[in-house]
Write an enzyme that holds these catalytic residues in place. Structure first.
Site: not given
Lengths: 343, 343, 343, 343
Positions: B146-148
């Site tokens: 995921g991005c985070y």
């Protein structure tokens, strides 16, 4: 009541004009700046045909004679000197800078320039309106709180005072719109470099750190140094502080919200959001509100508090006028009945 | 190598096209979506005269026959089903969704919909390129991070693995640009309500929380539940994670930066900033870099780490292509030599 | 080929670095600025770990010895002097400023400072790549076009050359992102005053007016003075010119689009949009494209042409590199194969 | 006076609430929407603790009984039907939509849906406050002007009425903030696609074209079809119209400004800027002002007029309240004394 503004060409000064222009009790007596003789609308064309006033030089003698209240919207370093000038004159002084908020040695350490005389800071009342109303009422010299401290302190006060959190666990992750940096030019606040960007600045070095710590300690002498990080948001107005701390007992979100509502009852500018609702900065834009939402996480035992203000309103000019209202015995809300501008 | 993209009309898909169009080793074989037969430039006019390809229906049989690699840029819930379809076919699969990143029961709890078969998640390698290079190399199924988590994990890995911080002290205050919410429409991501605004969302409920915790635990089994707050920035691209933790010993900023530089040596996409320099999100825009700055505060004993990525690049499509490069034995940087677009 | 850049710390210089860093035929030999000895990443942290080069002083003798091409990304007034310095040296010069684009008297009138020697402007070829390719090929001194003129001229050229519009009817309503104003600081380009704002500036006084008129007259000697209005958009990159003129005969939108497609056939950076499709500035962001859409309105007999570019690419550094490619016999697209960054 | 609002959940409705909440003469009697029973703050959290009102169903009978004035902030197509419902009731009606502004056949052609009964449009007074004050005063049904027409007409009226420009030469290049598109969701108004972007839309097809032409013709029967282009600005609030026309005689900028000042004397919401000063949209944000600057260019014989408004204020809710003030015999400025919010 006749009011004067010194430092009118900064954003704090402009916001004071926006408020005071239609304030039912205050009348703008004179506006002052080093840009002597310039009509204010030449500096701020949005005031064209609204205000014809010319900026006047800063003559404290004359200002004190002609006005009941003076707002110092001047930068740190200058405000303090002006406050000293006005100290023995019959005029109420509200200083929006940081010059009167800290003891001299702390000021020197964080602001890196000459503090004012200790007597003056001792005399000044910290103008966090909701918490020092009685002191403000009987004072003639107000150290108007900083923008970040206003948001952080209003949102932390209940749990700090009630001793509900671990006093060594406070972390404040703060985000501010660019107007908080004032009107002087810099690369980081130029459009091309602030737009579509987000940056941290003054990491562990922001001068509002000791201001927040000083007040927290007044509320709870066990408080330890806090971690405070400031970031620059690509918006003009608005501050959010996201605060983290460790709950000492397993209070629920619901219980904490009830406590907050109880504590801030009768304080129209603090709005405690219902459970599962968190405020966004645009929801207070242009108004004097401080909106607070919170969540206690049973998974971690931590409390997350989200607090937002308009940095030029509750974080500066709005709270300054609120304090002037209190000093003069007017209703807190006089001239501050702005509904947030949304969208 | 021939590559296909499923879910091409989302932002992750569009970014894959931007990268793959000029990748020296990969050739776009086909693009797929439920919007069958639409030329891609009608969906994305910026591709007019660049790509004439039409979107094709999603036929996993045919895709597996014609392609060497398939990118699943489809939403959570759909990606997992597609990954299962491809499971026994001779094709490398890189899934950009969250469907293969968590054990089924955790997935169900945080994503609130049906997990994929456990065998599939067991088979998938977590594609945090810098930390699982060997595993990625020999895998044919990648759960792209995921991005985070990418930003948070790359910035926390050294101190977590080296056991330098209190394992129960991790707080991650994360901020993302709006493109991270994808291309589907919602009020909070409409211009009039996201612009000049900043909001927290999914407070203590974000589905990336268990993804981060899972990896931290793999690195250090003492790690306790983290506090993770996500905020929506009024920018299109970019993530910053500001992480807080308590240092177990009084390491200096300098010592920690040396450690980080040592650990990320040879990893071109992780840039460790020098002391007193903190990255801003625009400084990585359009590139695959993850920039990290940090500060150890002797006043509080806490470590503050600032990490930024472009959420569509290192946080999604960029890392996906980096993983494809690794799987195929190419240089990590092949086709990813984008200099950040500044200003 | 070895290239040098003078004026590297402005946005044009930074964009040249972004392009040249991965150009297959050019190698950055040296970068120059008055900020001698400063590593470029200290000025532009996005280049940290990408470029280690230090800025060097401006020594035209040495630059001419060591480089094949020099880009002058210096401001108007300085570029001209540098171009004169290089005039008799064996080096190709591409000047991004306005100093070589106008006859001296016109320059003086609109730029309000000293023009260069007339011999020099006579020698310089106007680098509107699509229209002066042969001249550019055989020249060693290029006056790279202004950002507004590039967008306006590419979109007006067909109807002006083909004599399809009333030559006294041209009105250009132009809008530019803030990076077009360069990196020097000003109130109007500060974030707090440019954000959420839109303003016209230099109404009927913009120095690009005579540049546009000069070229239009070269194409059609009947052209009369144009009306040209410039506005500041609250975005970093991008220009749109919306042009209005009166059609001499009742051509349809379809016929005009066919003409445009025919004329720009073989010119990869000019994209003529299909009927009823109008380009937006983000659809060319980061790329060298100029996108053009148009509509002939039978109600009014007027033609509306919408043209967009990235002002730092096709409007400055991108076209400069395109011209360098042409001068060196490379493909126009060499090193310029950027897909627009969307969203 | 008791006022009701129908269509309260759109941006026009929300802005009416912001104004009416503190209006000295009007009291909000009831708010209406299809979202029956929802407290308004659940739709608009910025109103939390400000307004407790619940949205009520739309019962025209009851509304007419309980209120003196009703604002229709409903979409085109719905407003007209509601206006018909109220037609024979004893209540003043102000419709913010386009339903009552055009003759039926023109409406059908440009709006593409069913027009209201011709009798109703005949009865409605066009609420361009500065020009139809007497008619508004004696009317009970107001067609509140569109946002673009308000800005364009106020700025063109003097030269059109005084016959100073070529009646076939009018071109209006208009730019609007995104809130003008209303609160319904669309891709072009999503943050990721509107941000850092600028696009033209409805080129030569915007439904405000006939509204502008109708009024211009009422002022000057020689007026020919205009060219009108609309663009979407990446800001929330604000409209600028840049108008071009050919002067019939060589009036100077100074002479024209004198004429404008003379004509708008006594109209507090129209501010004519001094020579060489052009308004920007932020300079009227949140206020009911229309600011106008202009320049006559001797080089071309053309007149350029720049006019700005806040589209939700003077372009919608603000002018609606101004009209309500006029209808009730109050001062135009009652409840509309907002100083622009700057920065």
């Amino acid at each position: 009541m006749k009011v004067s503004i010194i430092g009118t060409t900064g954003y704090g000064g402009a916001e004071l004009l926006r408020i005071l222009y239609r304030h039912p009790e205050f009348e703008i007596q004179s506006i002052h700046s080093t840009k002597e003789d310039l009509p204010i609308w030449k500096e701020y064309p949005h005031l064209y045909d609204v205000m014809d006033e010319k900026l006047q030089s800063i003559n404290s003698e004359k200002i004190a004679e002609q006005s009941d209240i003076v707002f110092l919207a001047t930068p740190s370093g200058i405000s303090g000197k002006l406050a000293a000038d006005f100290a023995n004159k019959d005029i109420k002084v509200i200083d929006l800078s940081g010059d009167l908020r800290l003891p001299p040695e702390t000021y020197l350490q964080w602001y890196k320039h000459e503090p004012v005389n200790e007597g003056l800071t001792d005399k000044a009342v910290y103008g966090l309106s909701e918490w020092y109303k009685e002191e403000i009422k009987s004072s003639s010299l107000i150290a108007n709180p900083g923008c970040y401290p206003t948001s952080a302190l209003l949102s932390l006060a209940p749990v700090v005072k009630e001793n509900l959190i671990d006093p060594s666990s406070i972390i404040i992750d703060a985000k501010s719109g660019v107007s908080g940096a004032g009107r002087s030019l810099s690369r980081n606040t130029s459009f091309s470099e602030a737009n579509e960007n987000f940056r941290a600045y003054k990491v562990n070095e922001h001068q509002h750190t000791p201001e927040i710590e000083k007040q927290l300690l007044l509320w709870n002498k066990e408080i330890k140094p806090i971690t405070f990080t400031t970031h620059l948001l690509p918006i003009t107005r608005g501050i959010m502080t996201t605060s983290y701390s460790h709950l000492l007992t397993a209070y629920t979100t619901h219980q904490l919200l009830e406590l907050y509502k109880e504590i801030y009852k009768g304080h129209p500018f603090v709005r405690i959001r219902p459970e599962n609702s968190f405020p966004s900065v645009k929801e207070v834009a242009g108004s004097n509100y401080c909106d607070i939402g919170l969540h206690a996480d049973p998974r971690t035992g931590r409390l997350t508090i989200i607090s937002v203000i308009d940095n030029l309103m509750k974080g500066a000019a709005g709270q300054a006028v609120q304090n002037a209202n209190i000093m003069c015995g007017f209703d807190d809300e006089a001239g501050l009945d702005f509904v947030p501008m949304y969208p």
